[in-house]
Each structure stands twice: as structure tokens, then as C-alpha cells.
Design an enzyme around this catalytic site. Sequence first.
Site, PDB file in Angstrom:
ATOM      1  N   THR A  58      39.658  53.373  38.324  1.00 24.56           N
ATOM      2  CA  THR A  58      40.367  52.793  37.186  1.00 24.56           C
ATOM      3  C   THR A  58      41.117  51.546  37.633  1.00 24.56           C
ATOM      4  O   THR A  58      41.692  51.519  38.716  1.00 24.56           O
ATOM      5  CB  THR A  58      41.370  53.825  36.626  1.00 24.56           C
ATOM      6  OG1 THR A  58      40.666  55.014  36.271  1.00 24.56           O
ATOM      7  CG2 THR A  58      42.088  53.283  35.406  1.00 24.56           C
ATOM      8  N   SER A 110      41.823  46.921  37.056  1.00 21.88           N
ATOM      9  CA  SER A 110      41.233  45.622  36.740  1.00 21.88           C
ATOM     10  C   SER A 110      40.215  45.155  37.771  1.00 21.88           C
ATOM     11  O   SER A 110      39.277  44.435  37.425  1.00 21.88           O
ATOM     12  CB  SER A 110      42.344  44.571  36.600  1.00 21.88           C
ATOM     13  OG  SER A 110      43.134  44.507  37.786  1.00 21.88           O
ATOM     14  N   ASP A 147      37.237  52.417  43.960  1.00 26.16           N
ATOM     15  CA  ASP A 147      38.455  52.378  43.157  1.00 26.16           C
ATOM     16  C   ASP A 147      39.333  51.229  43.611  1.00 26.16           C
ATOM     17  O   ASP A 147      39.084  50.614  44.664  1.00 26.16           O
ATOM     18  CB  ASP A 147      39.214  53.707  43.298  1.00 26.16           C
ATOM     19  CG  ASP A 147      40.002  54.078  42.058  1.00 26.16           C
ATOM     20  OD1 ASP A 147      40.342  53.166  41.269  1.00 26.16           O
ATOM     21  OD2 ASP A 147      40.283  55.269  41.864  1.00 26.16           O
ATOM     22  N   GLY A 148      40.349  50.927  42.841  1.00 24.45           N
ATOM     23  CA  GLY A 148      41.314  49.899  43.198  1.00 24.45           C
ATOM     24  C   GLY A 148      42.540  50.517  43.845  1.00 24.45           C
ATOM     25  O   GLY A 148      42.576  51.715  44.149  1.00 24.45           O
ATOM     26  N   ASP A 155      47.142  49.917  44.078  1.00 23.82           N
ATOM     27  CA  ASP A 155      48.344  49.145  43.759  1.00 23.82           C
ATOM     28  C   ASP A 155      48.879  48.465  45.019  1.00 23.82           C
ATOM     29  O   ASP A 155      49.456  47.389  44.959  1.00 23.82           O
ATOM     30  CB  ASP A 155      49.412  50.061  43.167  1.00 23.82           C
ATOM     31  CG  ASP A 155      48.936  50.729  41.890  1.00 23.82           C
ATOM     32  OD1 ASP A 155      48.228  50.077  41.103  1.00 23.82           O
ATOM     33  OD2 ASP A 155      49.249  51.919  41.685  1.00 23.82           O
ATOM     34  N   GLY A 177      47.855  52.988  36.756  1.00 25.48           N
ATOM     35  CA  GLY A 177      47.229  53.320  35.480  1.00 25.48           C
ATOM     36  C   GLY A 177      47.401  54.778  35.100  1.00 25.48           C
ATOM     37  O   GLY A 177      46.778  55.252  34.146  1.00 25.48           O
ATOM     38  N   GLU A 234      41.748  60.324  40.137  1.00 29.92           N
ATOM     39  CA  GLU A 234      41.217  59.422  41.164  1.00 29.92           C
ATOM     40  C   GLU A 234      41.190  60.096  42.530  1.00 29.92           C
ATOM     41  O   GLU A 234      40.236  59.932  43.300  1.00 29.92           O
ATOM     42  CB  GLU A 234      42.071  58.149  41.218  1.00 29.92           C
ATOM     43  CG  GLU A 234      41.904  57.252  40.001  1.00 29.92           C
ATOM     44  CD  GLU A 234      42.924  56.139  39.930  1.00 29.92           C
ATOM     45  OE1 GLU A 234      42.678  55.168  39.195  1.00 29.92           O
ATOM     46  OE2 GLU A 234      43.972  56.223  40.596  1.00 29.92           O
ATOM     47  N   LYS A 291      47.547  42.771  47.020  1.00 27.57           N
ATOM     48  CA  LYS A 291      47.742  44.225  47.107  1.00 27.57           C
ATOM     49  C   LYS A 291      47.866  44.715  48.551  1.00 27.57           C
ATOM     50  O   LYS A 291      48.107  45.902  48.775  1.00 27.57           O
ATOM     51  CB  LYS A 291      46.569  44.942  46.428  1.00 27.57           C
ATOM     52  CG  LYS A 291      46.372  44.556  44.965  1.00 27.57           C
ATOM     53  CD  LYS A 291      47.545  44.973  44.110  1.00 27.57           C
ATOM     54  CE  LYS A 291      47.371  44.549  42.663  1.00 27.57           C
ATOM     55  NZ  LYS A 291      46.221  45.182  42.015  1.00 27.57           N
TER      56      LYS A 291
END
Length: 232
Positions: free
Chosen positions: A34, A36, A90-91, A93, A106, A112, A130
Amino acid sequence: MTERNISADSPEKRAAGIAASRMVESGMVVGLGTGSTVAYTIKELGRRVREEGLEILGVVTSYQSEMLAIEAGIPLANLAQHPKLDIAIDGADQIDSKLYAIKGGGAAHTREKIVSASARHFLVVADESKTSIQLNKAVPVEVLPFAKTLVIKKIKELGGKPELRLGLRKDGPVITDNGNFVLDVNLGVINDPEGLALKLSSIPGVVEHGIFSNVDELYIGKKDGSVEIVRK
């Protein structure tokens, strides 16, 4: 967020997301995260499905990634059908020099973490903003609503400063896909991510926290469109 919502282009995120998509091969079952940056991965995988005949199944981590995957044309499955995934993308933070990551911006970090732990290989995509030598961002903690007061008390005893995450376009707290609350916990510089993770997990009522220690590979997108790859 849908595919058409990522039109505000970010060269760094696009580069990392597309580069990571190249790790996916036909026949794979892929965990789809999840955020951007991974949205670019999902969009690129959808293009490959349509234009290159890529045959994959996606396992999503949130309603957001589900909508993106459906719009991109990626066939979906679930962990009950495929408990072992080939790869999860995945991303993050924030991610430090030892590949410890903080996730949960998110509010999807519980799913996740489950999806990433089900994968043989966990790959994170991020832009340079990040990355950090040490983790210092607030740690999202998903809690049962019934346990909120107790969890806040226990976190304060650990030296943390918890703040209930509130909705931006509604009154009241953010509700996760699992029906729970999220506390954003400021702990300053985190010198021992694994130790802190154990302490947070031991608090009754904590569903899951946003410290991830299972990242195998990091793709960092740069402003010039290049990608740096960091492996454990």
C-alpha cells in the site's frame, strides 16, 4: 487511491516502483503493498499483464491496493488460497541503514506485515527522503478500541508519546481495514528496533506495530531516475 490518482508524477517513486516490478516473473504469486510508491509497481505490473502476457496473481494488503490492482487488471487471490507468496513488494515511511523499516502511514501495517511474512522475498520501494541512518519517525500501532486506554498507559511507561490518529474528513479516529484504532507513537531515535518491537508486541490489546525487521531488499529511487539497490 486509484491508478488515475498517481498522475502527479514523482520520478523517484516511479523509478523505484518500476524497477521493483522487474523482479516479478510469470507464475508468481505477488504480495501487493500500500502507498504511493508501490502504486507505480502495481500500475507497471498491470501493463505487463496486458501487453506482455505476464501471468501472476496478486495478494493485496488493503482496500486501496485492491482497487489499484483491479483497475490495473491484475488477477487477485488471497492467503487462504496461496499461503506462501513468491515475493512481496511494499513501500515504507522510513527505512534505516540496516533495513529496519517503519510502516503504517496508510494504517495497513498489520496486513502488510502478514503478507510480507508470507513471502519468500520481501522488497521495499522508496524514494531518498524515506531513508535514514536510524529510525526516528513515529511508529504506528494498531490497537483494539477496547484496549486503547491500557495501551496508551503502557506505551507511556516505555517512554513513548502516543497520539490517537484522527480522520481528516470525518470526526473521530481513523479506523483500519480490520476495524481498529491507530496510535502514532513518538519514541525519538530508535536505537534498538528489535527490542522495541518485542516490547510493543507484549502489550495486551496491541494488534500490530509498524516496525518491520524482515526487509530483504530496498530499491531507492533517485531524482535523476536511477535506482540504488541495497540488500541485506
